[in-house]
Motif scaffolding. Structure first.
Motif, mmCIF file in Angstrom:
data_model
loop_
_atom_site.group_PDB
_atom_site.id
_atom_site.type_symbol
_atom_site.label_atom_id
_atom_site.label_comp_id
_atom_site.label_asym_id
_atom_site.label_seq_id
_atom_site.Cartn_x
_atom_site.Cartn_y
_atom_site.Cartn_z
ATOM 1 N N PHE A 73 -5.176 14.657 -25.182
ATOM 2 C CA PHE A 73 -5.413 15.385 -23.951
ATOM 3 C C PHE A 73 -4.724 14.685 -22.791
ATOM 4 C CE2 PHE A 73 -8.847 12.312 -23.902
ATOM 5 C CZ PHE A 73 -9.003 11.982 -22.565
ATOM 6 N N ARG A 74 -4.440 15.455 -21.763
ATOM 7 C CA ARG A 74 -3.762 14.932 -20.589
ATOM 8 C C ARG A 74 -4.760 14.196 -19.703
ATOM 9 N NH1 ARG A 74 0.559 18.094 -16.721
ATOM 10 N NH2 ARG A 74 0.742 16.475 -15.115
ATOM 11 N N ASP A 75 -4.503 12.924 -19.474
ATOM 12 C CA ASP A 75 -5.363 12.137 -18.602
ATOM 13 C C ASP A 75 -5.183 12.596 -17.162
ATOM 14 O OD1 ASP A 75 -7.181 10.147 -17.881
ATOM 15 O OD2 ASP A 75 -5.569 8.733 -17.441
ATOM 16 N N LEU A 76 -6.276 12.614 -16.431
ATOM 17 C CA LEU A 76 -6.249 12.954 -15.011
ATOM 18 C C LEU A 76 -6.778 11.752 -14.251
ATOM 19 C CD1 LEU A 76 -7.650 16.606 -15.150
ATOM 20 C CD2 LEU A 76 -5.250 15.892 -15.059
ATOM 21 N N PRO A 77 -5.894 10.840 -13.856
ATOM 22 C CA PRO A 77 -6.350 9.617 -13.193
ATOM 23 C C PRO A 77 -6.960 9.909 -11.828
ATOM 24 C CG PRO A 77 -3.968 9.794 -13.071
ATOM 25 C CD PRO A 77 -4.433 10.898 -13.977
ATOM 26 N N SER A 78 -7.863 9.040 -11.407
ATOM 27 C CA SER A 78 -8.510 9.197 -10.104
ATOM 28 C C SER A 78 -7.634 8.621 -9.005
ATOM 29 C CB SER A 78 -9.869 8.494 -10.098
ATOM 30 O OG SER A 78 -10.742 9.086 -11.040
ATOM 31 N N GLY A 79 -7.576 9.311 -7.887
ATOM 32 C CA GLY A 79 -6.910 8.825 -6.693
ATOM 33 C C GLY A 79 -7.922 8.593 -5.593
ATOM 34 N N PRO A 80 -7.480 8.221 -4.415
ATOM 35 C CA PRO A 80 -8.405 8.019 -3.296
ATOM 36 C C PRO A 80 -9.115 9.319 -2.932
ATOM 37 C CG PRO A 80 -6.122 7.986 -2.545
ATOM 38 C CD PRO A 80 -6.074 7.971 -4.032
ATOM 39 N N ASP A 81 -10.377 9.209 -2.525
ATOM 40 C CA ASP A 81 -11.144 10.388 -2.153
ATOM 41 C C ASP A 81 -10.473 11.121 -0.997
ATOM 42 O OD1 ASP A 81 -13.004 9.827 -4.074
ATOM 43 O OD2 ASP A 81 -14.433 8.885 -2.702
ATOM 44 N N LEU A 82 -10.448 12.434 -1.109
ATOM 45 C CA LEU A 82 -9.894 13.277 -0.049
ATOM 46 C C LEU A 82 -11.050 13.832 0.773
ATOM 47 C CD1 LEU A 82 -7.167 14.550 0.945
ATOM 48 C CD2 LEU A 82 -7.787 16.561 -0.415
ATOM 49 N N GLU A 83 -11.028 13.565 2.051
ATOM 50 C CA GLU A 83 -12.081 14.041 2.944
ATOM 51 C C GLU A 83 -11.731 15.450 3.418
ATOM 52 O OE1 GLU A 83 -14.869 12.440 3.529
ATOM 53 O OE2 GLU A 83 -14.231 10.759 2.272
ATOM 54 N N VAL A 84 -12.627 16.411 3.124
ATOM 55 C CA VAL A 84 -12.364 17.811 3.449
ATOM 56 C C VAL A 84 -13.593 18.436 4.097
ATOM 57 C CG1 VAL A 84 -11.797 20.097 2.536
ATOM 58 C CG2 VAL A 84 -10.770 18.063 1.506
ATOM 59 N N SER A 85 -13.378 19.134 5.185
ATOM 60 C CA SER A 85 -14.381 20.030 5.754
ATOM 61 C C SER A 85 -13.710 21.380 5.953
ATOM 62 C CB SER A 85 -14.932 19.482 7.076
ATOM 63 O OG SER A 85 -13.897 19.336 8.031
ATOM 64 N N VAL A 86 -14.497 22.422 6.045
ATOM 65 C CA VAL A 86 -13.965 23.783 6.090
ATOM 66 C C VAL A 86 -14.321 24.427 7.421
ATOM 67 C CG1 VAL A 86 -13.952 26.048 4.992
ATOM 68 C CG2 VAL A 86 -14.213 23.984 3.593
ATOM 69 N N THR A 87 -13.305 24.884 8.138
ATOM 70 C CA THR A 87 -13.518 25.571 9.408
ATOM 71 C C THR A 87 -13.076 27.016 9.283
ATOM 72 O OG1 THR A 87 -13.197 23.545 10.684
ATOM 73 C CG2 THR A 87 -12.958 25.626 11.869
#
Length: 403
Positions: A73-87
């Motif tokens: 299976f294709r590994d999906l490595p973790s990256g830095p958290d993305l901060e998201v809010s929705v307007t």
């Protein structure tokens, strides 16, 4: 306890009736399941708890064909958290508020090959398969491209009747594969999910004829009301016809072909499951069950041009065409491609009712996959906030790039 279930919306055939599964193991779960078991034949009439129960269990509630995965299976490595809010409309939601409002079960954001955001709710987790609804249309579109590369379908300009001769003499005379893909056949159709007499409610309730897919039995009764290629009209039945075109052309079930050409080779972590109709054919316009991460893996395959190593699975430039406006849907900035919803900034999406989706933005190397259970099948009250979320992720990535 065992139970049966029947569903008719979107062509989920009455073949489901009588399908039985084992109940949960504990008495507490048993009691909860009793109240959550859908009993109405129309999925649009199910309650929120009934859909919560059913959507991760569709492979147990209906006849399916397995889409086998591969050995790796294709590994999906973790990256830095993305901060998201929705307007939206002057109101800002936190990520958690947005997910609660959407009744999201899972969402994963992959940027530059790394998982930047991943959340699960409603009892789902990384291994939970969830039904796709019309997200399956974009998988079916990919199979058309694969069948062209493999020499099974001559071209997009081939006539549909060359692959489904039972349609000769119907409204589909003179309609091409391309026109099915872009939903511009000109054939009459009613996709009203609230109308029990609409075509989308009725087309898979027909009695199958020997040797004829049930969808063909219904669709060949429809009349043309516009010149092929001149009018766009959303039509799930025609995606099911695309599935029949592919299955007839390649000489095998869609699930097997999808497994052989794509699923088993792009690193899917789990098998998929595809609901079949009363005639035993996959419902091409609906109903693949997969994990949210595997939906994202498919999005990565698409964004990378449909390649497996050095092998091209779809024609060169396929996804550039499939993911760009081929038909005008009457909404500024948006369109329809080859079974993909398109945006004029180059992004495109697979979208299913009740909140399923795969959003692909090649310019930003971005894929967003989501599963959920909106309170309504299809309504701007929920679809527009989802687009606002996609835009918020784009903006967050752009802000990082500007730093």
């Amino acid at each position: 306890m065992r139970f049966g279930i029947g569903v008719r919306a979107l062509g989920i055939a009455t073949a489901m009736m009588g399908a039985a599964i084992a109940a949960p193991a504990t008495a507490q779960d048993d009691a909860a399941a009793e109240s959550d078991i859908p009993t109405d034949l129309n999925i649009l009439m199910w309650t929120d708890p009934q859909r919560d129960f059913a959507f991760p269990r569709m492979e147990d509630l209906a006849p399916v064909r397995t889409i086998a995965n591969g050995e790796t299976f294709r590994d999906l490595p973790s990256g830095p958290d993305l901060e998201v809010s929705v307007t939206m409309d002057g109101e800002t939601w936190t990520l958690d508020e947005y997910l609660e409002d959407q009744r999201a079960a899972g969402v994963v954001v992959i940027h530059n090959g790394e998982v930047r955001l991943e959340r699960y709710r409603m009892g789902a987790d990384i291994d939970t398969r969830w039904t796709s609804f019309s997200v399956a249309k974009s998988f079916t579109s990919t199979l058309v491209g694969a069948a062209i590369v493999d020499g099974h379908i001559e071209s997009l300009d081939a006539l549909v009747t060359a692959y489904i001769p039972q349609l000769e003499g119907s409204g589909y005379d003179g309609v091409t594969v391309r026109q099915l893909l872009t939903m511009t056949s000109g054939v009459r159709w009613n996709e009203d999910y609230t109308d029990p007499q609409s075509d989308v409610s009725l087309f898979n309730l027909v009695t199958p004829e020997p040797g004829v897919d049930p969808v063909v039995t219904y669709m060949r009764t429809l009349e043309s009301e516009a010149e092929p290629g001149t009018r766009w009209l959303y039509n799930t039945g025609e995606t099911n016809l695309i599935g029949v075109v592919v299955a007839n052309a390649v000489g095998m079930p869609l699930a097997d072909y999808l497994s052989q050409r794509v699923w088993s080779r792009i690193g899917m972590a789990r098998d998929g499951e595809w609901i079949v109709n009363a005639g035993g054919g996959e419902i091409a316009g609906c109903c693949i069950s997969a994990t949210v991460r595997d939906y994202a893996r498919f999005g990565l395959f698409v964004m990378e041009g449909g390649m497996v190593g050095d092998e091209r699975i779809v024609p060169e430039g396929w996804y550039e065409a499939a993911g760009s406006r081929q038909a005008d849907i009457g909404i500024p900035g948006r369109g329809y491609g080859y079974q993909w919803w398109t945006f004029d900034d180059g992004a495109f999406a697979a979208q299913g009712i009740f909140g399923q989706g795969i959003f692909i933005d090649p310019a930003r190397n971005l894929v967003i996959a989501s599963n959920g259970n909106w309170p309504l099948a299809s309504n701007p009250r929920y679809s527009e906030p989802r687009i606002a979320f996609w835009r918020a992720v784009q903006a967050a990535i752009d802000a990082e790039s500007a730093e």
